[in-house]
Design a protein around this motif. Structure first.
Motif: not given
Lengths: 488, 226
Positions: A306-307, A330-335, A337-341, A242-249
């Motif tokens: 995530s949406i 910047y939001h991409m990076l923060n999101h 990190l944060n969504k993985s958490l 889930s973290a990969m789907l949301s934070g990376a994909l």
């Protein structure tokens, strides 16, 4: 030259891990292989943004492109891949699936590989294929738990995304067709070539092609109303996935939309493409807000968030200008990190309480003081409250939108973010201080593997919120200029 | 540009093959037997392979012969064979509960073609190509796209949905053969292999559906809502 080697190792590490997991079937070994591969990828991705100067560089007979935007997205992806790999060690041991673990890690490394290389593809056709491959690999990760729900989620995921992305292929073909009237019947379909030819292309076809591409890759990004696969896939897959789907994909697909937007802007076809992106962004925020308020599943809550955040990123790119693009990146990076958490925390609690329902999780602060505090801090961050990174980036994006044509979107964004804050915090209140707290602590234990990546994502998030380094700011604004050539 | 100066014979040959493909997607739309879908899909792929070869011959693109052969092998034989193997494992051989009657689906499909024609005409007019085969290529491409989406929406057998997805791809491939025959060869090759992987993935997923969900009708997939 240095960058070429780094990129090569960056892609080689997960590839070796993938092959290694396929042939060496021992679960602990596969675990280690994937972890090392992700660490190597991260170590290679980290210096790349410092080494890339303003120009774009091409490698391997021009099939690989590295520019500042690409380097940034690859960095975000590799961070999530690294964190998720650490987390996966602890999480997958809890699932007791040792005999299938090598397949999981092979797919996981493959997913890391495809998401890492997709932003580096120079040809728009190859980029499309890379995005399609990310879908195919991750489908089986979504279906990994092999229960009816996860199979259903995987089926919806591959169906909706493949259908959506076929629109992106149609748009790509139309882009190419438009280009043939300028460049002749055969040319290299790279970002730079199309961008250079764009001012001479026919605006009507260009806009149509862009809209098709936007809807196509927008499906993959999870922009509403093409988001329907996202909550299912994010909630039913194992937490590291889930973290990969949301934070990376999602970022990987977003960069395609942004690059096509750059081509369209080079053609000076008016504000329509940006307006459509802003409308999609605002709609995603609306859908996110509505479903967050009434959500019952803990991971679905994160999925709708995530949406919402992809909506915010889309708004940033739609507003454009130095502020908008820098804020969105910047939001991409923060999101990431944060969504993985958030997904790590959700996975831990899900395992500890043995349920996905928010209502059945109570007394988190009592039973998991440290864990709970981390997760709560993450929840405050994800709703865009200071002092975390997302506050900075959301605020920047709002400032970017304050011009007459888009101010409505800023007001809508502000209102919806407040709704989301209230809704999100209400769910966390009931989980932390709910009345019907059980007397006994839940049986599940949270291992150090599962706690470490939460620290690793929260600390930088706090730093990025308190201090936006000037270096990153100039880096991101230079991307804004390169993405919109010739625009103020 | 190839389409601007085509001989009448070549032009009518391209048109014939494009229209045959479009008709075959209507056959798929109007039928409820899974086997018929499959035959229509295979025939459509052969028509597209023939079109690739014809474009290669009249437009002097020798590499399109390779594409034609591969299209025939992959889309025309291998994919239908793989799907046939999946169908053989299933107990269903037709759509059981229709969301939309095939006859109504045909009418909607016809409306889609009209819409596609209007859009294509407008697009071709941008380049003064109204009188060429480009209009037809765009129409067929867009209407196969729309028909594919219609099939995805109103059919619920897993296999029909997979075939709907393949119709989407076929439409794009057909259009690209006429509109952009000079597209880099590598892209077309990779897309062909990509299709193969997609179908294999679907095969695995269908077997998961069978073992873990117990049905291949997507109407049964409604656990996840909200």
């Amino acid at each position: 030259m240095m960058i070429g080697v780094l990129l090569f190792v960056l892609a080689l590490a997960p590839l070796v891990a993938l092959l290694g997991c396929l042939f060496l079937r021992r679960p602990r070994l596969c675990e280690a292989l994937n972890l090392i591969a992700s660490a190597v990828s991260f170590a290679c991705a980290l210096p790349v943004p410092f080494l890339v100067d303003g120009r774009q560089m091409l490698f391997w007979s021009d099939y690989v492109i590295i520019d500042r935007a690409g380097a940034w997205v690859v960095l975000c992806t590799s961070i999530v891949y690294f964190l998720a790999s650490i987390y996966a060690v602890g999480y997958m041991r809890m699932l007791n699936e040792d005999e299938r673990l090598n397949r999981f890690y092979a797919l996981f490394a493959g997913f890391g590989l495809t998401t890492l290389i997709a932003p580096l593809m120079n040809s728009i056709g190859i980029y499309w294929i890379a995005i399609e491959l990310t879908t195919l690999v991750s489908t089986f990760l979504v279906a990994f738990e092999q229960v009816a729900e996860s199979i259903e989620a995987a089926w919806k995921y591959i169906m909706v995304v493949s259908a959506g992305i076929s629109l992106a292929l149609l748009g790509t073909i139309l882009f190419y067709w438009t280009g043939t009237f300028v460049l002749g019947p055969t040319y290299q379909m790279t970002w730079a070539v199309l961008g250079a030819a764009a001012p001479k292309m026919n605006p009507v076809l260009l806009i149509l092609a862009f809209l098709l591409v936007l809807v196509g890759y927008g499906t993959k990004v999870g922009l509403a109303p093409m988001h329907s696969w996202l909550p299912d896939a994010h909630s039913e897959s194992p937490a590291p996935v889930s973290a990969m789907l949301s934070g990376a994909l999602l970022n990987t697909a977003m960069i395609g939309v942004v690059r096509f937007l750059g081509i369209t802007r080079a053609a000076r076809v008016g504000e329509l493409p940006q307006l459509v992106l802003v409308v999609f962004g605002a709609m995603s925020l609306l859908i996110g807000a509505l479903f967050i308020v009434r959500q019952q599943g803990i991971k679905r809550l994160m999925a709708y968030s995530s949406i919402e955040h992809m909506g915010v990123v889309a708004l940033g790119f739609g507003f454009g200008g130095a502020l908008g693009v820098a804020g969105a990146l910047y939001h991409m990076l923060n999101h990431s990190l944060n969504k993985s958490l958030m997904f790590f925390g959700a996975g831990n609690m899900m395992r500890a309480y043995g349920t996905k329902e928010i209502l059945e999780i109570t007394g988190v602060s009592r039973f998991f003081p440290t864990q709970g505090a981390l997760w709560l801090a993450g929840a405050i961050a994800i709703t865009g409250a200071p002092p975390f990174g997302l506050f900075m980036s959301e605020f920047t994006i709002m400032r970017a939108g304050l011009k007459p044509s888009f101010s409505w979107a800023v007001y809508a964004m502000a209102a919806l973010l407040i709704v989301i804050f209230v809704g999100f915090m209400n769910h966390f209140r009931s989980m932390y201080y709910g009345e019907a707290a059980p007397d006994a602590a839940p049986s599940g234990k949270v291992s150090a593997w599962c706690a470490l990546p939460m620290w690793l994502s929260l600390v930088p998030l706090l730093v990025l919120g308190l201090w936006w380094p000037a270096g990153i700011w100039t880096y991101l604004t230079s991307i804004a200029q390169s993405l919109s050539p010739g625009m103020p | 540009m190839l389409i601007q100066h085509l001989s009448p014979l070549a032009s009518s040959l391209f048109s014939l093959l494009a229209i045959v493909s479009l008709l075959l997607s209507f056959v798929m739309l109007g039928s409820r037997w899974l086997k018929n879908y499959l035959y229509a899909f295979a025939a459509e792929s052969w028509a597209i392979a023939a079109l690739s070869a014809a474009v290669g011959y009249y437009g002097n693109y020798p590499e399109l012969y390779l594409i034609a052969v591969l299209t025939l092998l992959f889309r025309g034989l291998l994919l239908p064979y793989l799907i046939w193997r999946i169908i053989r494992r299933l107990e269903v051989d037709r759509e059981i509960r229709e969301i939309l009657q095939p006859s109504s689906a045909l009418v909607i499909g016809a409306l889609f073609v009209m819409f596609a024609l209007a859009v294509s005409y407008r697009l071709a007019a941008e380049y003064n190509l109204e009188l060429t085969v480009a209009v037809l290529a765009l129409t067929v491409m867009l209407s196969m796209k729309l028909i594919g989406f219609l099939m995805l929406a109103v059919r619920h057998e897993a296999i029909s949905q997979v075939l709907g997805l393949l119709v989407l791809e076929n439409g794009i491939f057909l259009g690209s053969q006429i509109l952009v025959p000079g597209m880099p060869l590598l892209i077309e090759l990779v897309i062909l292999f990509d299709l193969l992987i997609i179908v294999v993935c679907f095969g695995v997923l269908v077997s998961y559906l069978l073992t873990h969900v117990g049905t291949t009708s997507t109407l049964g997939l409604k656990r996840l809502v909200g």
